[in-house]
Design a protein around this motif. Structure first.
Motif, PDB file in Angstrom:
ATOM      1  N   GLU A   1       0.903  -1.213   0.070  1.00 23.05           N
ATOM      2  CA  GLU A   1      -0.070  -0.123   0.023  1.00 23.05           C
ATOM      3  C   GLU A   1       0.939   1.072   0.163  1.00 23.05           C
ATOM      4  O   GLU A   1       1.736   1.599   0.784  1.00 23.05           O
ATOM      5  N   LEU A   2       0.704   2.056  -0.792  1.00 18.50           N
ATOM      6  CA  LEU A   2       1.465   3.255  -1.196  1.00 18.50           C
ATOM      7  C   LEU A   2       0.740   4.410  -0.355  1.00 18.50           C
ATOM      8  O   LEU A   2       0.445   5.534  -0.956  1.00 18.50           O
ATOM      9  N   ALA A   3       0.975   4.221   1.071  1.00 21.95           N
ATOM     10  CA  ALA A   3       0.341   5.565   1.865  1.00 21.95           C
ATOM     11  C   ALA A   3       1.052   6.691   1.708  1.00 21.95           C
ATOM     12  O   ALA A   3       0.414   7.786   1.961  1.00 21.95           O
ATOM     13  N   GLU A   4       2.394   6.778   1.117  1.00 19.52           N
ATOM     14  CA  GLU A   4       3.149   7.743   1.302  1.00 19.52           C
ATOM     15  C   GLU A   4       2.300   9.066   0.247  1.00 19.52           C
ATOM     16  O   GLU A   4       2.603  10.159   0.562  1.00 19.52           O
ATOM     17  N   TYR A   5       1.703   8.400  -0.602  1.00 22.56           N
ATOM     18  CA  TYR A   5       1.193   9.315  -1.653  1.00 22.56           C
ATOM     19  C   TYR A   5      -0.173   9.741  -1.352  1.00 22.56           C
ATOM     20  O   TYR A   5      -0.933  10.634  -1.975  1.00 22.56           O
ATOM     21  N   HIS A   6      -0.801   9.260  -0.199  1.00 25.18           N
ATOM     22  CA  HIS A   6      -1.988   9.587   0.297  1.00 25.18           C
ATOM     23  C   HIS A   6      -2.083  10.742   0.943  1.00 25.18           C
ATOM     24  O   HIS A   6      -1.275  11.055   1.815  1.00 25.18           O
ATOM     25  N   PRO A   7      -3.062  11.899   0.874  1.00 25.93           N
ATOM     26  CA  PRO A   7      -2.915  12.976   1.556  1.00 25.93           C
ATOM     27  C   PRO A   7      -3.578  12.974   2.993  1.00 25.93           C
ATOM     28  O   PRO A   7      -3.334  13.744   3.761  1.00 25.93           O
ATOM     29  N   ASP A   8      -4.291  12.002   3.281  1.00 26.28           N
ATOM     30  CA  ASP A   8      -4.727  11.619   4.607  1.00 26.28           C
ATOM     31  C   ASP A   8      -3.736  10.997   5.703  1.00 26.28           C
ATOM     32  O   ASP A   8      -3.579   9.720   5.076  1.00 26.28           O
TER      33      ASP A   8
ATOM     34  N   VAL B   1      -6.261 -13.359   5.647  1.00 26.93           N
ATOM     35  CA  VAL B   1      -7.041 -14.710   5.480  1.00 26.93           C
ATOM     36  C   VAL B   1      -6.404 -15.411   4.293  1.00 26.93           C
ATOM     37  O   VAL B   1      -6.115 -16.769   4.065  1.00 26.93           O
ATOM     38  N   ALA B   2      -5.627 -14.662   3.124  1.00 31.27           N
ATOM     39  CA  ALA B   2      -4.954 -14.964   2.129  1.00 31.27           C
ATOM     40  C   ALA B   2      -3.606 -15.431   2.313  1.00 31.27           C
ATOM     41  O   ALA B   2      -2.975 -16.127   1.584  1.00 31.27           O
ATOM     42  N   ASN B   3      -3.026 -15.484   3.735  1.00 31.89           N
ATOM     43  CA  ASN B   3      -1.771 -15.659   4.164  1.00 31.89           C
ATOM     44  C   ASN B   3      -0.708 -14.728   3.285  1.00 31.89           C
ATOM     45  O   ASN B   3       0.350 -15.113   2.770  1.00 31.89           O
ATOM     46  N   LEU B   4      -1.094 -13.556   3.117  1.00 33.23           N
ATOM     47  CA  LEU B   4      -0.257 -12.409   2.366  1.00 33.23           C
ATOM     48  C   LEU B   4       0.336 -11.585   3.254  1.00 33.23           C
ATOM     49  O   LEU B   4      -0.479 -11.188   4.229  1.00 33.23           O
ATOM     50  N   THR B   5       1.531 -10.932   2.843  1.00 35.32           N
ATOM     51  CA  THR B   5       2.026  -9.886   3.700  1.00 35.32           C
ATOM     52  C   THR B   5       1.644  -8.407   3.317  1.00 35.32           C
ATOM     53  O   THR B   5       1.431  -8.384   2.178  1.00 35.32           O
ATOM     54  N   LEU B   6       1.396  -7.651   4.244  1.00 36.28           N
ATOM     55  CA  LEU B   6       1.232  -6.078   3.851  1.00 36.28           C
ATOM     56  C   LEU B   6       2.286  -5.107   3.966  1.00 36.28           C
ATOM     57  O   LEU B   6       2.908  -5.036   4.964  1.00 36.28           O
ATOM     58  N   ASP B   7       2.870  -4.726   2.813  1.00 37.13           N
ATOM     59  CA  ASP B   7       3.990  -4.107   2.694  1.00 37.13           C
ATOM     60  C   ASP B   7       3.473  -2.572   2.976  1.00 37.13           C
ATOM     61  O   ASP B   7       2.414  -2.235   2.084  1.00 37.13           O
ATOM     62  N   LEU B   8       4.003  -1.377   3.630  1.00 38.25           N
ATOM     63  CA  LEU B   8       3.664  -0.289   4.001  1.00 38.25           C
ATOM     64  C   LEU B   8       4.779   0.665   3.579  1.00 38.25           C
ATOM     65  O   LEU B   8       5.635   0.635   3.898  1.00 38.25           O
ATOM     66  N   LEU B   9       4.448   1.589   2.572  1.00 37.62           N
ATOM     67  CA  LEU B   9       5.257   2.664   1.991  1.00 37.62           C
ATOM     68  C   LEU B   9       4.813   3.874   2.852  1.00 37.62           C
ATOM     69  O   LEU B   9       3.791   4.496   2.311  1.00 37.62           O
ATOM     70  N   VAL B  10       5.328   4.374   3.855  1.00 37.97           N
ATOM     71  CA  VAL B  10       4.865   5.549   4.622  1.00 37.97           C
ATOM     72  C   VAL B  10       5.877   6.450   4.755  1.00 37.97           C
ATOM     73  O   VAL B  10       7.252   6.251   4.745  1.00 37.97           O
ATOM     74  N   LEU B  11       5.712   7.655   5.226  1.00 39.48           N
ATOM     75  CA  LEU B  11       6.617   8.539   5.916  1.00 39.48           C
ATOM     76  C   LEU B  11       6.258   8.496   7.319  1.00 39.48           C
ATOM     77  O   LEU B  11       5.396   8.064   7.775  1.00 39.48           O
TER      78      LEU B  11
END
Length: 286
Positions: free
Chosen positions: A109-116, A134-144
């Motif tokens: 998830e490219l949160a870095e580009y989200h204004p909120d 549930v899908a056994n997948l990892t969530l990568d977070l691109l944040v500032l």
């Protein structure tokens, strides 16, 4: 065994990268495929990698999975899906049924580009995190740095989901900024379902040449916060080329790892990655 947990592939003749400035394009235009990655990584003793999405377009992830079908070096793919799409769960199911989907290890998830700044704490992101768990997948977070509290809220709400913080949340190395980032990072690191990629550091506070002495204050903070058990190496190549060569990125990583025990070094180079991305496909491990 060493795994590069974060690099990119692109061909601008096929798909432009909207995040690139003209200056960036002149320096890292590419194209960059797995053979190009191997040409810089293999001499440094790295033979397996995780390719990470670069653009918020769903078509890119199937392309990366197709690359993985023909590359033993590519051990995993962190892709992208639009979490705001009402059909997110169906789209995720479709993605996981595609050829090469056995190498899908996560979504970013490219949160870095989200204004909120609170976006990651939103109901939409919580629903997406639940589906990925549930899908056994990892969530990568691109944040500032200022978005770390929302990332903490999300991870705290989903203790059974694995989260990976990309690029240390891109701190500034200025002393005052580093102190604020350290407070946020320390709070996030108290959640044991969050790991941190030691990546992206070649381009911190550009212009300037990265070096271990310059980066050591930030690295020490990360090590103190996450401990050696939840840190993994990622080159961020070829974006890293804006600040340093792959060889220099590796040199800095080796200088950092020199302070770790042999077991801790194994965690940094591969163990943490194998735990946080359990779907990686390692063939002919070295």
């Amino acid at each position: 065994m060493k795994i590069d947990t974060h690099h990119h592939l692109w061909d601008l003749s096929i798909r432009p990268q909207a995040w690139m400035t003209d200056d960036m394009k002149s320096r890292i235009e590419g194209p960059y495929d797995m053979q190009a990655w191997e040409s810089v990584a293999n001499p440094e003793g790295i033979h397996h990698s995780i390719a990470v999405q670069t653009v918020p377009l769903a078509i890119e992830t199937p392309e990366l999975l197709a690359v993985g079908q023909h590359s033993a070096s590519l051990a995993g793919v962190v892709g992208w899906l639009d979490v705001k799409d009402p059909e997110f769960r169906d789209n995720l199911d479709t993605l996981m049924s595609l050829p090469g989907a056995n190498k899908l290890v996560g979504i970013r998830e490219l949160a870095e580009y989200h204004p909120d700044a609170e976006w990651l704490a939103s109901p939409t992101m919580n629903d997406a995190a639940e589906a990925l768990g549930v899908a056994n997948l990892t969530l990568d977070l691109l944040v500032l740095p200022h978005q770390i509290p929302a990332a903490m809220s999300l991870a705290e709400s989903h203790p059974d989901v694995r989260f990976v913080l990309d690029h240390l949340a891109k701190p500034s190395l200025a002393a005052d900024a580093l102190e604020r980032w350290a407070r946020y990072l320390g709070a996030l690191a108290r959640l044991d379902n969050v790991a941190c990629k030691m990546s992206g550091y070649a381009t911190f506070d550009l212009p300037g040449t990265p070096s271990y002495p310059k980066l050591k204050p930030a690295f020490d903070i990360v090590l103190d916060a996450f401990g050696p058990q939840r840190i993994m190496f990622g080159s961020d190549w070829p974006v890293a080329e804006l600040g340093a060569s792959y060889a220099t990125v590796m040199q800095i990583a080796h200088e950092f790892a020199a302070s770790l025990s042999a077991a801790e070094q194994n965690r940094f180079w591969s163990g943490t990655a194998l735990e946080w991305y359990p779907n990686v496909v390692i063939l002919g491990a070295l």
